[in-house]
Design an enzyme around this catalytic site. Sequence first.
Site, PDB file in Angstrom:
ATOM      1  N   GLY A   1       0.709  -1.181   0.055  1.00  0.00           N
ATOM      2  CA  GLY A   1      -0.046  -0.108   0.194  1.00  0.00           C
ATOM      3  C   GLY A   1       0.855   1.348  -0.291  1.00  0.00           C
ATOM      4  N   THR A   2       1.863   1.303  -0.557  1.00  0.00           N
ATOM      5  CA  THR A   2       2.593   2.585  -0.627  1.00  0.00           C
ATOM      6  C   THR A   2       2.087   3.685  -1.636  1.00  0.00           C
ATOM      7  OG1 THR A   2       4.140   1.869  -2.579  1.00  0.00           O
ATOM      8  CG2 THR A   2       4.900   1.482  -0.193  1.00  0.00           C
ATOM      9  N   ASN A   3       1.433   3.212  -2.516  1.00  0.00           N
ATOM     10  CA  ASN A   3       0.563   4.356  -3.082  1.00  0.00           C
ATOM     11  C   ASN A   3      -0.673   4.704  -2.624  1.00  0.00           C
ATOM     12  OD1 ASN A   3       1.535   5.207  -5.909  1.00  0.00           O
ATOM     13  ND2 ASN A   3       1.537   2.950  -6.203  1.00  0.00           N
TER      14      ASN A   3
ATOM     15  N   MET B   1      -4.417  -6.598  -7.455  1.00  0.00           N
ATOM     16  CA  MET B   1      -3.767  -7.460  -8.295  1.00  0.00           C
ATOM     17  C   MET B   1      -4.966  -8.477  -9.028  1.00  0.00           C
ATOM     18  SD  MET B   1      -0.919  -6.379  -8.479  1.00  0.00           S
ATOM     19  CE  MET B   1      -0.073  -7.367  -9.333  1.00  0.00           C
TER      20      MET B   1
ATOM     21  N   ASN C   1      -6.038   3.218 -12.953  1.00  0.00           N
ATOM     22  CA  ASN C   1      -4.994   2.292 -12.573  1.00  0.00           C
ATOM     23  C   ASN C   1      -3.718   2.730 -12.663  1.00  0.00           C
ATOM     24  OD1 ASN C   1      -4.153  -0.638 -11.898  1.00  0.00           O
ATOM     25  ND2 ASN C   1      -3.587  -0.713 -13.819  1.00  0.00           N
TER      26      ASN C   1
ATOM     27  N   HIS D   1       0.162   1.666 -13.461  1.00  0.00           N
ATOM     28  CA  HIS D   1       1.053   0.358 -14.007  1.00  0.00           C
ATOM     29  C   HIS D   1       2.303   0.857 -14.332  1.00  0.00           C
ATOM     30  CE1 HIS D   1       1.453  -3.604 -15.980  1.00  0.00           C
ATOM     31  NE2 HIS D   1       2.027  -2.882 -17.123  1.00  0.00           N
TER      32      HIS D   1
END
Length: 213
Positions: free
Chosen positions: A12-14, A90, A107, A109
Amino acid sequence: MLRVGILASGSGTNFQVLADAARSGRLPVEIAVLVYNNPGAYVADRARAAGIAAVLLDHRKFVSREVLDEEIVATLEAHGVELVVMAGWMRKVTEVLIGRFADRILNIHPSLLPAFRGAKAIEQALDYGVKVAGCTVHIVRLEVDAGPIILQAAEAVREDDTPETLAVRIHAHEYRILPEAVRLFAEGRVRVEGNRARIVIDEVEPTGFEEQL
């Protein structure tokens, strides 16, 4: 403010970048809920620490992707979500989710799409021998890692790069462009026209999303 729901599967860094930016007022949104699919995922701890609702929907307990997405939609609707952000989610999604939030699912990527879709994008890029890699924020479509591109960031590949060293630098770009893309949506500056996303750039000010975790 725009109410945002985040889907995540791992550390969960983002998610943390978005939560910090929203809490500080640098991002004009309210993060209404986190949906995560892996029991024990550290992203849930991050959400609880930030006072954000965290809902576990373990995909292993659903008979199909469609049934899982129905429960995701119900959860997002219960929290009044207007924009969905897949920040390390994911799982493939279905028309159940995409149809409910048409052109409102983002999203992130780790490649310069349309190159290197799917899993292990950074490894794919290195195996191919590219000289420039990067990351992309795009609107989600049924096809994996497809859909209108909103923002991209490029990173030069070094001769001695490994997947791990390149990933560190690409993630730093992710922490910058994902909140920026959310901000553009919150300000009504994203226009989806078929397979392209147009950004209204008049009077856009610098965001200051330069911090890294």
